[in-house]
Design a protein around this motif. Structure first.
Motif, PDB file in Angstrom:
ATOM      1  N   HIS A 123      -8.942  23.084  80.636  1.00 12.67           N
ATOM      2  CA  HIS A 123      -9.581  22.656  79.384  1.00 12.67           C
ATOM      3  C   HIS A 123      -9.033  23.303  78.126  1.00 12.67           C
ATOM      4  O   HIS A 123      -9.347  22.859  77.031  1.00 12.67           O
TER       5      HIS A 123
ATOM      6  N   GLU B 164     -16.208  22.870  79.680  1.00 12.26           N
ATOM      7  CA  GLU B 164     -16.455  24.293  79.444  1.00 12.26           C
ATOM      8  C   GLU B 164     -17.952  24.608  79.544  1.00 12.26           C
ATOM      9  O   GLU B 164     -18.354  25.580  80.185  1.00 12.26           O
TER      10      GLU B 164
ATOM     11  N   LEU C  93     -17.943  24.991  84.037  1.00  9.31           N
ATOM     12  CA  LEU C  93     -17.619  26.411  84.256  1.00  9.31           C
ATOM     13  C   LEU C  93     -18.799  27.202  84.835  1.00  9.31           C
ATOM     14  O   LEU C  93     -18.603  28.013  85.745  1.00  9.31           O
TER      15      LEU C  93
END
Ligand code: TPP
Ligand code: SF4
Ligand code: SF4
Ligand code: SF4
Lengths: 259, 80
Positions: free
Chosen positions: A186, A236, A240
């Protein structure tokens, strides 16, 4: 200011192991970044003439049209089985599979698990984009709880569909695994780290240290209904926390590796 | 002063995803709305000075469309 390119040094150029052709990937899709990183590592290790890829079923089904080295294509989920055969017949070649999450950890769960358990000396590039991209964005085993997809329009209900599979953690429990890592595509820093992990995975195979896999968190702007930049932020913020980045298995013989 | 650089975007490959644009630390890339690629996209291109040749755009480009150049350090030093 006049710039003379011939007086300048080239900092980056198209890798040789990637053909100079247009891909069918949607704009911004990080399948393209994953392809580029694999090609850069194959170039760096000078393996282009000694490498055989196995493509899977999913958006990356045409990967053989994009890499400039030998490539075959397997039935859905069966790439690790095919790679097993190729590697056993050609033990001197570097053999990789390139698989999506629907391919690898849904229909192909048995093949990947047993290839890792047997310690097959192959390298798996595993693209986790939290859905089935090619078929229109259906729920995959990696789809997050509450995530809306075309087959979970109200969001993934864990009571009904169960919980996502963390493939890296799961496969790292197997003794046949020499190197298992999760990285993300990303942002520039994480892409650089992903490349190092791919290099480590191929080094694992070259040294005969067993099964290696790099899981790459990847964006699917088209089915996430977000533009590419917004998709990287979605990854993100949402992927994540559920899929922590890191090394899940590192063979002791890899610990002093430097490049 | 950072070394100066430049990029060349292969317009046959660029798909106007804008990932290079949002990640360029110098903010010197934009889509060139005056041109259209064979695939029907407005290609990314440098629109002002200030490129340092850092290579970040090429790291994020999914199409491997960007070649990055940087001025040679030795020349810079001998010119200084
Ligand atoms: C035996 C079989 N079952 C189902 C399909 C339909 N199918 C094609 S691609 C795909 C899923 C691909 O998803 P993924 O592996 O996550 O890759 P992506 O497209 O997201 O990169 C499915 C279910 C098929 N081609 N063959
Ligand atoms: S559907 Fe998703 S995974 Fe497939 S090429 Fe498009 S963005 Fe990439
Ligand atoms: S090389 Fe660096 S400064 Fe130049 S355009 Fe690319 S990201 Fe921007
Ligand atoms: S990242 Fe690559 S494909 Fe995307 S706009 Fe920039 S040059 Fe074009």
């Amino acid at each position: 200011m006049t710039i003379h390119l011939e007086d300048m040094q080239v900092i980056y150029q198209h890798p040789e192991s990637l053909l100079n052709v247009n891909t069918h990937y949607c704009p911004g899709c990080t399948h393209g970044v994953a392809h580029r990183l694999v090609a850069e590592v194959i170039d760096e290790m000078n393996l282009r003439n000694d490498c055989i890829g196995v493509a899977s079923v999913g958006c990356s089904v045409f990967a053989y049209n994009y890499f400039d080295f030998d490539f075959i294509q397997s039935p859905h989920g069966r790439a690790p089985a095919m790679a097993t055969g190729v590697k056993r017949v050609h033990p001197d070649k570097v053999v990789l599979t390139y698989q999506g999450d629907g391919d690898m950890i849904s229909i192909g769960t048995a093949e990947i698990t047993h290839a890792a358990a047997r310690g097959e000396n192959i390298t798996v590039i595993f693209i986790n984009n939290a859905n089935y991209g090619m078929t229109g964005g259906q729920m995959a085993p990696t789809t997050l709880p509450g995530q809306k997809t075309t087959s979970s329009p109200k969001g993934r209900d864990v009571e009904q569909a169960g919980y996502p599979i963390r493939a890296s953690e799961m496969l790292a429990t197997l003794d046949g695994a020499g190197y298992i890592a999760r990285r993300s595509l990303h942002d520039p820093k994480n892409i650089r780290l992903a490349k190092k992990a791919i290099r480590t995975a191929f080094e694992t195979q070259v040294r005969g240290l067993g099964f290696s896999m790099v899981e790459l968190l990847s964006i699917c702007p088209t089915n996430w209904h977000l533009n590419p930049a917004a998709s990287t932020r979605w990854l993100e913020e949402n992927m994540l926390p559920y899929y922590p980045l890191g090394d899940y298995k590192v063979h002791p013989a890899l610990k002093d590796l430097k490049f | 002063m950072p070394l100066s650089g430049t990029i060349v975007v292969d317009e046959n490959l660029c798909k106007a995803c804008e990932l290079c644009i949002v990640n360029c630390p110098a903010q010197v890339i934009a889509l060139d709305k005056s041109r259209i690629t064979p695939r029907g996209f407005h290609p990314a291109s440098l629109y002002k000075e200030g490129c340092t040749g850092c290579g970040t755009c090429s790291v994020v480009c999914p199409e491997a469309a960007i070649t990055v150049y940087r001025e040679k350090r030795t020349e810079k030093e001998s010119n200084a």
